[in-house]
Design a protein around this motif. Structure first.
Motif, PDB file in Angstrom:
ATOM      1  N   ALA A   1       0.887  -1.324  -0.202  1.00 20.22           N
ATOM      2  CA  ALA A   1       0.005  -0.072   0.061  1.00 20.22           C
ATOM      3  C   ALA A   1       0.784   1.324  -0.154  1.00 20.22           C
ATOM      4  CB  ALA A   1      -1.073   0.053   1.195  1.00 20.22           C
TER       5      ALA A   1
ATOM      6  N   MET B   1       0.460   3.378  -3.087  1.00 24.19           N
ATOM      7  CA  MET B   1      -1.226   4.015  -2.948  1.00 24.19           C
ATOM      8  C   MET B   1      -1.375   4.977  -1.808  1.00 24.19           C
ATOM      9  SD  MET B   1      -3.657   0.256  -3.040  1.00 24.19           S
ATOM     10  CE  MET B   1      -2.859  -0.412  -1.766  1.00 24.19           C
TER      11      MET B   1
ATOM     12  N   TYR C   1      -6.933   4.414  -3.466  1.00 21.50           N
ATOM     13  CA  TYR C   1      -7.847   3.486  -2.706  1.00 21.50           C
ATOM     14  C   TYR C   1      -7.512   3.622  -1.161  1.00 21.50           C
ATOM     15  CZ  TYR C   1      -6.713   1.172  -7.286  1.00 21.50           C
ATOM     16  OH  TYR C   1      -6.722   0.912  -8.646  1.00 21.50           O
TER      17      TYR C   1
ATOM     18  N   GLU D   1     -11.366   0.311   0.334  1.00 21.02           N
ATOM     19  CA  GLU D   1     -10.856   0.083  -0.741  1.00 21.02           C
ATOM     20  C   GLU D   1      -9.365  -0.144  -0.700  1.00 21.02           C
ATOM     21  OE1 GLU D   1     -11.567   3.486  -3.487  1.00 21.02           O
ATOM     22  OE2 GLU D   1     -13.653   2.406  -3.929  1.00 21.02           O
ATOM     23  N   ARG D   2      -8.721   0.326  -0.056  1.00 21.67           N
ATOM     24  CA  ARG D   2      -7.308   0.255   0.093  1.00 21.67           C
ATOM     25  C   ARG D   2      -7.107  -1.185   0.592  1.00 21.67           C
ATOM     26  NH1 ARG D   2      -3.604   0.003   4.652  1.00 21.67           N
ATOM     27  NH2 ARG D   2      -1.591   1.271   4.172  1.00 21.67           N
TER      28      ARG D   2
ATOM     29  N   GLU E   1      -8.932  -3.855   0.022  1.00 26.21           N
ATOM     30  CA  GLU E   1      -9.633  -4.725  -0.831  1.00 26.21           C
ATOM     31  C   GLU E   1      -8.593  -4.930  -2.120  1.00 26.21           C
ATOM     32  OE1 GLU E   1     -13.228  -2.990  -1.937  1.00 26.21           O
ATOM     33  OE2 GLU E   1     -14.355  -4.132  -0.335  1.00 26.21           O
ATOM     34  N   ARG E   2      -7.718  -3.777  -2.202  1.00 21.57           N
ATOM     35  CA  ARG E   2      -6.810  -3.512  -3.281  1.00 21.57           C
ATOM     36  C   ARG E   2      -5.598  -4.267  -2.975  1.00 21.57           C
ATOM     37  NH1 ARG E   2      -6.036  -2.833  -8.549  1.00 21.57           N
ATOM     38  NH2 ARG E   2      -4.184  -1.965  -9.199  1.00 21.57           N
TER      39      ARG E   2
ATOM     40  N   GLU F   1      -6.604  -8.025  -3.657  1.00 21.41           N
ATOM     41  CA  GLU F   1      -6.558  -8.365  -5.013  1.00 21.41           C
ATOM     42  C   GLU F   1      -5.094  -8.293  -5.381  1.00 21.41           C
ATOM     43  OE1 GLU F   1      -7.731  -5.948  -9.049  1.00 21.41           O
ATOM     44  OE2 GLU F   1      -8.113  -5.004  -7.098  1.00 21.41           O
ATOM     45  N   MET F   2      -4.057  -7.518  -5.048  1.00 15.02           N
ATOM     46  CA  MET F   2      -2.590  -7.548  -5.428  1.00 15.02           C
ATOM     47  C   MET F   2      -1.936  -9.141  -5.089  1.00 15.02           C
ATOM     48  SD  MET F   2      -1.977  -5.012  -7.515  1.00 15.02           S
ATOM     49  CE  MET F   2      -3.780  -5.297  -7.979  1.00 15.02           C
TER      50      MET F   2
ATOM     51  N   ALA G   1       0.356  -1.996  -7.784  1.00 17.30           N
ATOM     52  CA  ALA G   1      -0.607  -1.621  -6.661  1.00 17.30           C
ATOM     53  C   ALA G   1      -1.224  -0.422  -7.347  1.00 17.30           C
ATOM     54  CB  ALA G   1      -0.181  -1.589  -5.372  1.00 17.30           C
TER      55      ALA G   1
ATOM     56  N   ASN H   1      -1.453   0.703 -10.494  1.00 18.18           N
ATOM     57  CA  ASN H   1      -1.714   0.684 -12.098  1.00 18.18           C
ATOM     58  C   ASN H   1      -0.802   1.481 -12.894  1.00 18.18           C
ATOM     59  OD1 ASN H   1      -4.336  -0.593 -11.731  1.00 18.18           O
ATOM     60  ND2 ASN H   1      -5.209   1.127 -10.946  1.00 18.18           N
TER      61      ASN H   1
END
Length: 335
Positions: free
Chosen positions: A129, A132, A138, A142-143, A145-146, A149-150, A183, A185
């Motif tokens: 993170a 981010m 995020y 959302e942070r 969840e991201r 996801e990563m 993370a 994009n």
């Protein structure tokens, strides 16, 4: 167990990208010099190349040839001594504050040593993170969840998020490094020898993961490595560096089939063949002579002291990188 690998004129004006493709990165006459006690170390000396959107450009050469310095200078980790880097048509040295911030988000790096590149005091969650948080992406739920996801994207579990780097193997740590880079994009990633510190059994897994992610996320790579077989496997085009200079550039298939520069020929002849009889009978190009110092280099071709074809002009004038065939560039007075 490792996954199965199926091994399959004026350059500054014309560019060396693949025809009909959009250039994401353009490097023009890039230089990075370091002042040392005995003089000036020319780690990257007048290097130019393009990288098209969605492709992988491999960069190979001996240790100390300037590959890593080139990649880090391109990203702005090192301040360039001279030359320009363009990202999506914008000069990175003259970008305004917002464009510079966008470039920092869109251009990431995967480091060579997964043991040294992860902060041992941070959890995996905070490592992934970090970018981010810096870019304000995020937030809150959302942070997290991201982060999950990563982790899933690089084949790790969400249970790993609360652990620390020392609890993971080298291959797992490199996956965490890849997750950190992805993370926010990015569009472009410098892969700085991402497999050289890993066990051979893990290297193919990481390379195949990078190929898979490139296809899924439309990523563009500069892949720096020593392993010539691996570079051939992952790269669309390959550039060869020698003592700070780019001496040959071609498609992967063309370079390995038809190397033109004497140094490239020697480099490729050293690749082992997985057939004892063929390995025994193959013709090796053995280099002789002394390796010149990159500190205060003399005029002319840097490779001339080891080249069996060297002639008078090689001591007088540095050869330009010129196109000698479709998409095949070489810096040698023989052509």
């Amino acid at each position: 167990m490792a996954e199965n690998m199926n091994l399959p004129a004026d350059n500054t004006a014309k560019g060396q990208g693949q025809p009909g493709k959009d250039r994401l990165v353009e490097v023009k006459h890039l230089k990075k010099y370091f002042n040392v006690r005995s003089g000036v170390l020319k780690a990257v000396d007048d290097v130019s190349f393009d990288i098209c959107r969605g492709e992988t450009l491999g960069l190979v050469g001996e240790s100390g040839c300037g590959k890593t310095t080139c990649g880090r200078t391109l990203l702005g980790i090192y301040e360039a001594t001279g030359g320009d880097v363009f990202f999506e048509g914008n000069n990175t040295s003259t970008m305004n504050k917002q464009l510079k911030k966008d470039f920092k988000r869109n251009a990431q790096i995967i480091f060579q040593d997964p043991y040294a590149s992860l902060n041992p005091r941070m959890t995996v969650s905070d490592i992934i993170a970090e970018g981010m948080d810096i870019h304000g992406l995020y937030m809150h739920k959302e942070r997290q969840e991201r982060i999950y996801e990563m982790l899933n994207l690089v084949s790790l579990n969400k249970e790993h998020a609360g652990r620390f780097p020392h609890e993971f193997s080298g291959g797992q740590r490199q996956r965490i490094g890849i997750a950190r880079a992805l993370a926010i994009n990015p569009k472009f990633i410098v892969c700085d020898e991402p497999i050289s510190a890993l066990d051979v059994s893990i290297q193919a897994q990481i390379v195949n993961l990078l190929i898979k992610l490139q296809g899924e996320l439309n990523l563009t790579y500069l892949f720096i490595a020593h392993d010539l077989s691996m570079v051939k496997h992952i790269s669309d085009r390959v550039g060869v560096m020698y003592l700070g200079c780019l001496i040959e550039l071609a498609t992967s298939a063309e370079l390995y089939k038809n190397p033109l520069h004497p140094y490239t020929q020697a480099l490729l002849s050293a690749i082992p063949i997985p057939d004892p009889e063929a390995e025994k009978n193959k013709q090796r190009v053995v280099l002789e002579g002394d390796i010149p110092s990159p500190i205060n280099p003399e005029p002319g071709c840097r490779f001339r002291s080891r080249c069996r074809y060297a002639k008078a002009v090689c001591s007088e004038k540095r050869p330009e990188l010129k196109e000698v065939g479709p998409g095949h560039f070489v810096s040698c007075h023989l052509y």
